[in-house]
Design a protein around this motif. Structure first.
Motif, mmCIF file in Angstrom:
data_model
loop_
_atom_site.group_PDB
_atom_site.id
_atom_site.type_symbol
_atom_site.label_atom_id
_atom_site.label_comp_id
_atom_site.label_asym_id
_atom_site.label_seq_id
_atom_site.Cartn_x
_atom_site.Cartn_y
_atom_site.Cartn_z
ATOM 1 N N UNK A 1 -11.372 5.213 12.996
ATOM 2 C CA UNK A 1 -10.749 6.326 13.603
ATOM 3 C C UNK A 1 -9.334 5.545 14.384
ATOM 4 N N UNK A 2 -8.225 6.265 14.315
ATOM 5 C CA UNK A 2 -7.106 6.190 15.144
ATOM 6 C C UNK A 2 -6.609 7.334 15.642
ATOM 7 N N UNK A 3 -5.788 7.166 16.825
ATOM 8 C CA UNK A 3 -5.415 8.349 17.370
ATOM 9 C C UNK A 3 -3.754 8.071 17.713
ATOM 10 N N UNK A 4 -3.086 9.293 17.918
ATOM 11 C CA UNK A 4 -1.701 9.276 18.339
ATOM 12 C C UNK A 4 -1.638 10.131 19.355
ATOM 13 N N UNK A 5 -1.114 9.739 20.432
ATOM 14 C CA UNK A 5 -0.708 10.707 21.674
ATOM 15 C C UNK A 5 0.875 11.062 21.446
ATOM 16 N N UNK A 6 1.218 12.217 22.048
ATOM 17 C CA UNK A 6 2.841 12.571 22.064
ATOM 18 C C UNK A 6 3.685 11.603 22.209
ATOM 19 N N UNK A 7 4.398 11.103 21.618
ATOM 20 C CA UNK A 7 5.639 10.123 22.075
ATOM 21 C C UNK A 7 5.195 8.564 21.889
ATOM 22 N N UNK A 8 3.667 8.338 21.473
ATOM 23 C CA UNK A 8 3.204 7.172 21.097
ATOM 24 C C UNK A 8 3.080 6.683 19.690
ATOM 25 N N UNK A 9 2.730 5.532 19.324
ATOM 26 C CA UNK A 9 2.347 5.425 18.110
ATOM 27 C C UNK A 9 0.805 5.350 17.945
ATOM 28 N N UNK A 10 0.419 5.373 16.598
ATOM 29 C CA UNK A 10 -1.097 5.238 16.402
ATOM 30 C C UNK A 10 -1.805 4.065 17.024
ATOM 31 N N UNK A 11 -2.915 4.389 17.827
ATOM 32 C CA UNK A 11 -3.676 3.521 18.241
ATOM 33 C C UNK A 11 -4.905 3.317 17.825
ATOM 34 N N UNK A 12 -5.440 2.302 17.760
ATOM 35 C CA UNK A 12 -6.932 1.996 17.354
ATOM 36 C C UNK A 12 -8.040 2.603 18.130
ATOM 37 N N UNK B 1 -8.577 9.606 10.526
ATOM 38 C CA UNK B 1 -9.417 8.821 10.034
ATOM 39 C C UNK B 1 -8.742 7.830 9.083
ATOM 40 N N UNK B 2 -9.217 6.720 8.591
ATOM 41 C CA UNK B 2 -8.707 5.971 7.841
ATOM 42 C C UNK B 2 -10.004 5.093 6.949
ATOM 43 N N UNK C 1 -8.628 -3.289 13.901
ATOM 44 C CA UNK C 1 -7.760 -2.525 14.708
ATOM 45 C C UNK C 1 -6.442 -2.250 14.106
ATOM 46 N N UNK C 2 -6.252 -3.065 12.986
ATOM 47 C CA UNK C 2 -4.644 -3.052 12.387
ATOM 48 C C UNK C 2 -4.648 -1.962 11.608
ATOM 49 N N UNK C 3 -3.584 -1.183 11.714
ATOM 50 C CA UNK C 3 -3.227 0.169 10.719
ATOM 51 C C UNK C 3 -3.175 -0.684 9.177
ATOM 52 N N UNK C 4 -2.379 -1.751 9.215
ATOM 53 C CA UNK C 4 -2.148 -2.481 7.951
ATOM 54 C C UNK C 4 -3.284 -2.401 6.883
ATOM 55 N N UNK D 1 -5.718 1.359 3.642
ATOM 56 C CA UNK D 1 -4.748 1.993 2.640
ATOM 57 C C UNK D 1 -4.730 3.415 2.830
ATOM 58 N N UNK D 2 -5.851 4.252 2.978
ATOM 59 C CA UNK D 2 -6.035 5.870 2.843
ATOM 60 C C UNK D 2 -6.414 6.195 4.272
ATOM 61 N N UNK D 3 -5.432 7.401 4.415
ATOM 62 C CA UNK D 3 -5.332 7.967 5.614
ATOM 63 C C UNK D 3 -5.706 9.419 5.610
ATOM 64 N N UNK D 4 -6.328 9.925 6.374
ATOM 65 C CA UNK D 4 -6.354 11.757 6.654
ATOM 66 C C UNK D 4 -4.977 12.319 7.233
ATOM 67 N N UNK D 5 -4.963 13.532 7.333
ATOM 68 C CA UNK D 5 -3.884 14.150 7.850
ATOM 69 C C UNK D 5 -3.662 14.410 9.401
ATOM 70 N N UNK D 6 -4.928 14.064 9.949
ATOM 71 C CA UNK D 6 -5.106 14.005 11.377
ATOM 72 C C UNK D 6 -5.845 15.497 12.132
ATOM 73 N N UNK D 7 -6.489 15.232 12.869
ATOM 74 C CA UNK D 7 -6.812 16.668 13.429
ATOM 75 C C UNK D 7 -6.633 16.535 14.984
#
Length: 123
Positions: free
Chosen positions: A36-47, A93-94, A105-108, A111-117
């Protein structure tokens, strides 16, 4: 075609709980890394958390969030407790089709990602 579909986000008051779900289709991810990763407003995706023959968390959520999986249903979960406004973010989710053991923790590495909730913590 592989697809990840998240659900369970919403509005919750500070101190509350949510459980996010992510179901995979197109292939099984049994015994493969998921995260699972998160992305807060104005920031990148974080583990946030990952599981592959064990569970792993970023320090800020270790005592509050729990990652789990139901391999029979090809589904993963993120149980979230003691939520605070700083947890507000889009949660993704990834999954990976490769068994790796280096840095979960690395996004790279996924390979597969959801659209986010969307998770919004507010009074």
């Amino acid at each position: 075609q592989v697809q990840l579909l998240e659900s369970g986000g919403g509005l919750v008051e500070p101190g509350g709980s949510l459980r996010l779900s992510c179901v995979a289709s197109g292939r099984t991810f049994n015994d493969y890394p998921i995260a699972w990763f998160l992305q807060a407003p104005g920031k990148g995706r974080e583990y946030v958390a990952a599981t592959f023959r064990g569970t792993f968390y970023t320090d800020s959520v270790k005592d509050r969030f729990t990652i789990s999986r139901d391999d029979d249903r090809n589904t993963m979960f993120l149980q979230m407790h003691s939520l605070n406004p700083e947890d507000t973010a889009v949660y993704y989710c990834a999954a990976s089709a490769n068994r790796f053991n280096r840095d979960y923790s690395l996004r790279r590495n996924y390979e597969y990602w959801g659209q986010g909730t969307q998770v919004t913590v507010s009074s």
